[in-house]
Every structure is written in C-alpha cells, then in structure tokens.
Write a protein that holds these residues in place. Sequence first.
Motif, PDB file in Angstrom:
ATOM      1  N   UNK A 227     -13.074 -12.442  -6.263  1.00 16.87           N
ATOM      2  CA  UNK A 227     -12.246 -11.567  -5.413  1.00 16.87           C
ATOM      3  C   UNK A 227     -12.986 -10.297  -4.998  1.00 16.87           C
ATOM      4  N   UNK A 228     -12.987 -10.054  -3.703  1.00 17.10           N
ATOM      5  CA  UNK A 228     -13.596  -8.838  -3.167  1.00 17.10           C
ATOM      6  C   UNK A 228     -12.663  -8.121  -2.187  1.00 17.10           C
ATOM      7  N   UNK A 229     -11.916  -8.900  -1.398  1.00 19.53           N
ATOM      8  CA  UNK A 229     -11.072  -8.320  -0.352  1.00 19.53           C
ATOM      9  C   UNK A 229      -9.612  -8.287  -0.811  1.00 19.53           C
ATOM     10  N   UNK A 230      -9.083  -7.078  -0.996  1.00 26.65           N
ATOM     11  CA  UNK A 230      -7.700  -6.913  -1.459  1.00 26.65           C
ATOM     12  C   UNK A 230      -6.800  -6.472  -0.301  1.00 26.65           C
ATOM     13  N   UNK A 231      -5.526  -6.861  -0.390  1.00 33.07           N
ATOM     14  CA  UNK A 231      -4.566  -6.630   0.688  1.00 33.07           C
ATOM     15  C   UNK A 231      -3.301  -5.986   0.147  1.00 33.07           C
ATOM     16  N   UNK A 232      -2.763  -5.032   0.901  1.00 31.58           N
ATOM     17  CA  UNK A 232      -1.443  -4.439   0.626  1.00 31.58           C
ATOM     18  C   UNK A 232      -0.654  -4.466   1.939  1.00 31.58           C
ATOM     19  N   UNK A 233       0.626  -4.854   1.882  1.00 35.20           N
ATOM     20  CA  UNK A 233       1.456  -4.937   3.086  1.00 35.20           C
ATOM     21  C   UNK A 233       2.807  -4.301   2.816  1.00 35.20           C
ATOM     22  N   UNK A 234       3.281  -3.461   3.723  1.00 34.35           N
ATOM     23  CA  UNK A 234       4.611  -2.867   3.566  1.00 34.35           C
ATOM     24  C   UNK A 234       4.754  -1.598   4.377  1.00 34.35           C
ATOM     25  N   UNK A 235       5.916  -0.967   4.272  1.00 31.67           N
ATOM     26  CA  UNK A 235       6.098   0.338   4.899  1.00 31.67           C
ATOM     27  C   UNK A 235       5.263   1.370   4.154  1.00 31.67           C
ATOM     28  N   UNK A 248      -4.841   2.868  -8.001  1.00 39.89           N
ATOM     29  CA  UNK A 248      -5.189   1.813  -8.943  1.00 39.89           C
ATOM     30  C   UNK A 248      -6.399   1.023  -8.479  1.00 39.89           C
ATOM     31  N   UNK A 249      -6.418   0.727  -7.181  1.00 37.72           N
ATOM     32  CA  UNK A 249      -7.577   0.015  -6.622  1.00 37.72           C
ATOM     33  C   UNK A 249      -8.854   0.834  -6.787  1.00 37.72           C
ATOM     34  N   UNK A 250      -8.786   2.136  -6.500  1.00 35.47           N
ATOM     35  CA  UNK A 250      -9.978   2.986  -6.603  1.00 35.47           C
ATOM     36  C   UNK A 250     -10.495   3.027  -8.039  1.00 35.47           C
ATOM     37  N   UNK A 251      -9.576   3.091  -9.002  1.00 40.00           N
ATOM     38  CA  UNK A 251      -9.999   3.076 -10.410  1.00 40.00           C
ATOM     39  C   UNK A 251     -10.692   1.760 -10.741  1.00 40.00           C
ATOM     40  N   UNK A 252     -10.092   0.657 -10.292  1.00 37.08           N
ATOM     41  CA  UNK A 252     -10.663  -0.654 -10.596  1.00 37.08           C
ATOM     42  C   UNK A 252     -12.040  -0.807  -9.965  1.00 37.08           C
ATOM     43  N   UNK A 253     -12.179  -0.340  -8.748  1.00 33.70           N
ATOM     44  CA  UNK A 253     -13.467  -0.450  -8.064  1.00 33.70           C
ATOM     45  C   UNK A 253     -14.551   0.348  -8.780  1.00 33.70           C
ATOM     46  N   UNK A 254     -14.161   1.540  -9.229  1.00 30.47           N
ATOM     47  CA  UNK A 254     -15.126   2.389  -9.914  1.00 30.47           C
ATOM     48  C   UNK A 254     -15.542   1.788 -11.253  1.00 30.47           C
ATOM     49  N   UNK A 255     -14.580   1.233 -11.979  1.00 36.17           N
ATOM     50  CA  UNK A 255     -14.879   0.734 -13.321  1.00 36.17           C
ATOM     51  C   UNK A 255     -15.616  -0.604 -13.302  1.00 36.17           C
ATOM     52  N   UNK A 256     -15.342  -1.438 -12.278  1.00 34.51           N
ATOM     53  CA  UNK A 256     -15.980  -2.758 -12.272  1.00 34.51           C
ATOM     54  C   UNK A 256     -17.356  -2.731 -11.610  1.00 34.51           C
ATOM     55  N   UNK A 257     -17.599  -1.699 -10.804  1.00 32.83           N
ATOM     56  CA  UNK A 257     -18.901  -1.573 -10.166  1.00 32.83           C
ATOM     57  C   UNK A 257     -19.169  -2.602  -9.094  1.00 32.83           C
ATOM     58  N   UNK A 258     -18.119  -3.188  -8.536  1.00 31.44           N
ATOM     59  CA  UNK A 258     -18.293  -4.199  -7.496  1.00 31.44           C
ATOM     60  C   UNK A 258     -17.840  -3.645  -6.149  1.00 31.44           C
ATOM     61  N   UNK A 259     -18.338  -4.248  -5.083  1.00 29.78           N
ATOM     62  CA  UNK A 259     -18.062  -3.769  -3.724  1.00 29.78           C
ATOM     63  C   UNK A 259     -16.721  -4.321  -3.230  1.00 29.78           C
ATOM     64  N   UNK A 260     -15.642  -3.842  -3.825  1.00 28.73           N
ATOM     65  CA  UNK A 260     -14.300  -4.286  -3.434  1.00 28.73           C
ATOM     66  C   UNK A 260     -13.823  -3.510  -2.204  1.00 28.73           C
ATOM     67  N   UNK A 365      -4.860  -4.787 -14.235  1.00 30.77           N
ATOM     68  CA  UNK A 365      -4.502  -6.101 -13.696  1.00 30.77           C
ATOM     69  C   UNK A 365      -5.571  -6.614 -12.745  1.00 30.77           C
ATOM     70  N   UNK A 366      -6.138  -5.726 -11.946  1.00 34.03           N
ATOM     71  CA  UNK A 366      -7.245  -6.125 -11.062  1.00 34.03           C
ATOM     72  C   UNK A 366      -8.427  -6.609 -11.890  1.00 34.03           C
ATOM     73  N   UNK A 367      -8.714  -5.914 -12.987  1.00 29.89           N
ATOM     74  CA  UNK A 367      -9.809  -6.321 -13.876  1.00 29.89           C
ATOM     75  C   UNK A 367      -9.540  -7.709 -14.452  1.00 29.89           C
TER      76      UNK A 367
END
Length: 413
Positions: A227-235, A248-260, A365-367
């Motif tokens: 998984x690299x491309x994450x999606x959020x949909x809503x108002x 949450x996404x920013x934390x996960x990206x920083x901790x996993x070191x991957x180009x999400x 959860x992303x991890x």
Amino acid sequence: MNILVISNLYPPHSIGGYEKRCMQTVDALRERGHTVNVLTSNHTVEGRDSSGENGVYRKLRVHGFYGHPWLPIHQLYKLEKANQQVLLNLLDELKPDLVHVWNMGGITKSLLHTLERDRRPLVYDVSDHWIARSLKGDVWLSWWNEPGSILRKTFRGVSTATGIRKVIDAKVPTASVSTLKFKRIYFCSKYMRGTTAKQGYPVANANVVYCGVEAERFARKSEFAPPRKFLWVGRLAEDKDPMTALKGFLRARQSCGKALTLDMFGQGDPEFVNQLKAEISRANAGKFVKLKSGSHDEMRELYAQYDAYIFSSNWGEPFALTPLEAMAAGLPVIMCPDGGDAELLQDGNNALGFSVGSPSSLAGAIARLLQLADHGQKMSRMARQMVEERFTVEVMTNTIESILKRATGAKHG
C-alpha cells in the motif's frame, strides 16, 4: 402502491447521503411499478439544475437550516401554515396510499401531527439524528409546550382559555412532540434506533434496514501491491474529522519511512478547508497530500485506483455509505467504529479499526496494513462479499418495499 415521500432535501439540491439514499429508493420503487411522488423543500444548491424532473414537488419552506433565517413566532406561524396547506393540497391531489417520511431537519414538524392524524398509513425512514437530537427543539412546537418566558406562558394561557389556540391548532397543530406515536418506523442502524429510544420515543422495537450501495457499478481493484496510495472521501467538515485522518496519515508516513500519499476528496466550509490546508502546509506535506473533488459517478471509477481507504467520522454517524463503497471497490478499509458503523466493522476480518478521533491509533492501523503479507487482499475480498450479500440497494429496497406493503395492508390508525 401510490406513495408520497417527504424529505427536507432531494437531489440534485442535496448535501449528504440521506437524501441521496432517498432518491435511490424512490428510483428503485418506481422501477418496480410503484407510483412515487416526492414533496421536498424549495431550497436550492447553486449550480445544480432540477428543471424537467417529474413527480417532485419543491414547495416546502425551510426554517433556520441551510442558511435560511430563524423567524420570530408570528412570522413562523405564516411559514408553518403555508407548509401545512402545501401538504394538504398534495394529499388531496395525489391521494397516496401511504406517506413515507424521510429527513425532516429544517422542515415544519407540525406536519407530523397532521400526518399521524390522517387516515393513511405513515412510515418513517430514519437515517439521521433529526428525531433524537432535534425534534424536541422544534421552534414552533416547543414554543407551545416547553417552559418559557412569563410573556409566553401568559399568552399560551390566555389563548387556551379563550379558544384562540384551538383555532390556531386547526390550521397548524400545536401539540407536544411527546404525543407522536411513530407507529411504523425503521432505522438505518441499531445505534440510531437506540439513540432515538434513549430520548423517550417509543421506537425500541423498530426495524433496522441498513443502507445499501450499487456494488456492481464500482470498478474493482484487481492488483494488491504494498500500500502506497491512501484515499479519504467525505465532506470536509469537523464532524467527518478529516483532520484526524490527515494527522494520523502523517504520523504513519513519518514512522514507516515509506513514500505514502493521501488524496482527500470532498468539499466543505472554506474556513475548515483552510484549516486543513494550514495543517498540510505546516507539515510541509503538499507534495504527497492533495485536496481534490469528484462527482459520485467519478468516484465509482476512482476508488479502485487506490491501495486503501480511510474513514474517520466522529459525530455519531448513523451509518455511512463511503466505507461500503470502498469495500464494494475491493479496497482495504481502515475505519473507526463511529455510531452505526461499529455494526459494520469486524476488525481484522473485513477492515482494520482505530479509535475515534485518535491520530496515533489511526497511524497504528496504517502500520498494521503495511505489515500484512497479502497487502489486505483477503480482508478486502471478505468485505466485498459481505457488501454484495447484505448491503446492496436491492437488498435495502426489498426490505423497505416489504415494510411499505405491510403498512398498506394493515389497519389504519
């Protein structure tokens, strides 16, 4: 059946899933041979055209919602009276077998007294908090029944003693909301039913009819890479909590070191959107977090282009459609158990869960997803199968149609 549907909003002049589901149901019932007319408000959304539509009467006036003004009681009486006359005229003209009430937020609640006094069967579809949180606060009915100023109490007492209230009540009902019976009512989730019952309304034994999606119309994800491309949909609004999704996404990206990457599809109040933009700028995340928009038809194709979907609602969601749509498209779903969606989530089986409003829990959860050897493929397949078996428009319509048929076959009263 000859059915009259009442809804505060109706597409294309809509803002959320409730009224879109209403239209889905109306279209499906019409396809099955039923005559369905819709009474809705005259509220419009700029840039959307409803000319040329058939069987939709946009005649009710909104009070206090969607930018419409709150009126003093003497002006409100005129609005209430006008809405009552619209309803009575349409009942006389169309002569429906039953009335199917959907969302009444911002609409004259005294209409419910008129409908419950009518000889026709009445069925409620409740997929929102308009009864649980808003009904007791209806300005017109609460003015006549709830404690208020000395002046209000005096006027009510005099009007009752002199018969003035009886005259007014004949044109616009003034009875308390506590007298409404809700004899035939169903909810979109057990959560929504329970929340309403806790407010003292007699609905504890009501049916639950879960929302459905047109699963076959969604392009399906076919490949499962890391998984690299994450999606959020809503108002883009506080209640949908895209801020938690972003953080949450920013934390996960920083901790996993991957180009999400994260694409957030939606529109919202400019002030809140600016808050999101400021957070993206503060984190220097503009290259990998994008705010986008797309129509519902476009989203049917877009879901499958992503690797995972994040659902972060945080307000007591009755039962959201977007997690079902993502599941129908075959995406691994990461979601919080907000409101009725707790009834959908089976953590580790059909989705991965995280705590409501918690960026750190979402990052965890992303991890978890990143660590799955199959990249979430088994989980997404189970979720899609569940949607196809239990959460389609056809399943939903079958149940609703059955409830309406029973209502027309039941004794009135």
